[in-house]
Motif scaffolding. Structure first.
Motif, short mmCIF file in Angstrom:
data_model
loop_
_atom_site.label_atom_id
_atom_site.label_comp_id
_atom_site.label_asym_id
_atom_site.label_seq_id
_atom_site.Cartn_x
_atom_site.Cartn_y
_atom_site.Cartn_z
N LEU A 208 -28.70 -24.05 86.41
CA LEU A 208 -27.33 -24.53 86.27
C LEU A 208 -26.36 -23.37 86.35
O LEU A 208 -26.64 -22.27 85.87
CB LEU A 208 -27.16 -25.23 84.92
N TRP B 34 -23.51 -25.91 77.12
CA TRP B 34 -24.22 -25.63 78.37
C TRP B 34 -24.75 -24.20 78.43
O TRP B 34 -25.80 -23.95 79.02
CB TRP B 34 -23.33 -25.93 79.57
N ILE C 249 -22.23 -31.84 87.36
CA ILE C 249 -22.70 -32.56 86.19
C ILE C 249 -21.55 -32.90 85.24
O ILE C 249 -21.44 -34.03 84.77
CB ILE C 249 -23.78 -31.74 85.46
N GLU C 250 -20.71 -31.90 84.96
CA GLU C 250 -19.62 -32.11 84.01
C GLU C 250 -18.45 -31.19 84.32
O GLU C 250 -18.65 -30.04 84.71
CB GLU C 250 -20.12 -31.84 82.59
N ARG D 188 -21.43 -32.26 94.37
CA ARG D 188 -21.73 -32.96 93.14
C ARG D 188 -21.83 -31.99 91.96
O ARG D 188 -22.35 -30.90 92.09
CB ARG D 188 -23.06 -33.70 93.30
N ALA E 121 -22.73 -27.23 87.47
CA ALA E 121 -23.36 -27.79 88.67
C ALA E 121 -24.72 -27.14 88.90
O ALA E 121 -24.97 -26.02 88.44
CB ALA E 121 -22.48 -27.57 89.89
N ASP E 122 -25.57 -27.85 89.60
CA ASP E 122 -26.83 -27.28 90.06
C ASP E 122 -26.49 -26.21 91.09
O ASP E 122 -25.61 -26.40 91.93
CB ASP E 122 -27.68 -28.38 90.68
#
Length: 88
Positions: free
Chosen positions: A3, A61, A34-35, A32, A23-24
């Motif tokens: 991440l 995170w 995640i948050e 895309r 994000a990845d």
């Protein structure tokens, strides 16, 4: 899955605005995520509200192994969330 806490560009041409997202690392810059954990508006004056951070989610995170990019690490260091290593 590695991440990253990084910037995702928004705004129009010549008027940048960035979201700070989790994000990845394999996903594209504006792809895309995640948050959403903050925002950065580089067009505002330095003494104003340029950077907005959701500190509790960023700490969450970081505890789960997310690594900030260099620019985001500067923001986190200025906010007192994490220390940034000096670069040569």
């Amino acid at each position: 899955m590695s991440l990253k806490i990084r910037l995702s560009r928004a705004g129009s041409k010549k008027r940048p605005y960035y979201h700070i997202v989790i994000a990845d690392a394999r996903n594209p810059r504006d792809g895309r995520f995640i948050e959403n954990v903050g925002a950065w508006n580089p067009l505002l004056p330095r003494d104003g509200d340029r950077v907005k951070l959701v500190e509790d989610r960023i700490r969450h995170w970081l505890g789960h192994g997310a690594l900030p990019t260099d620019r985001v690490a500067r923001f986190l260091d200025a906010a007192g969330i994490s220390k940034r290593e000096a670069r040569n």
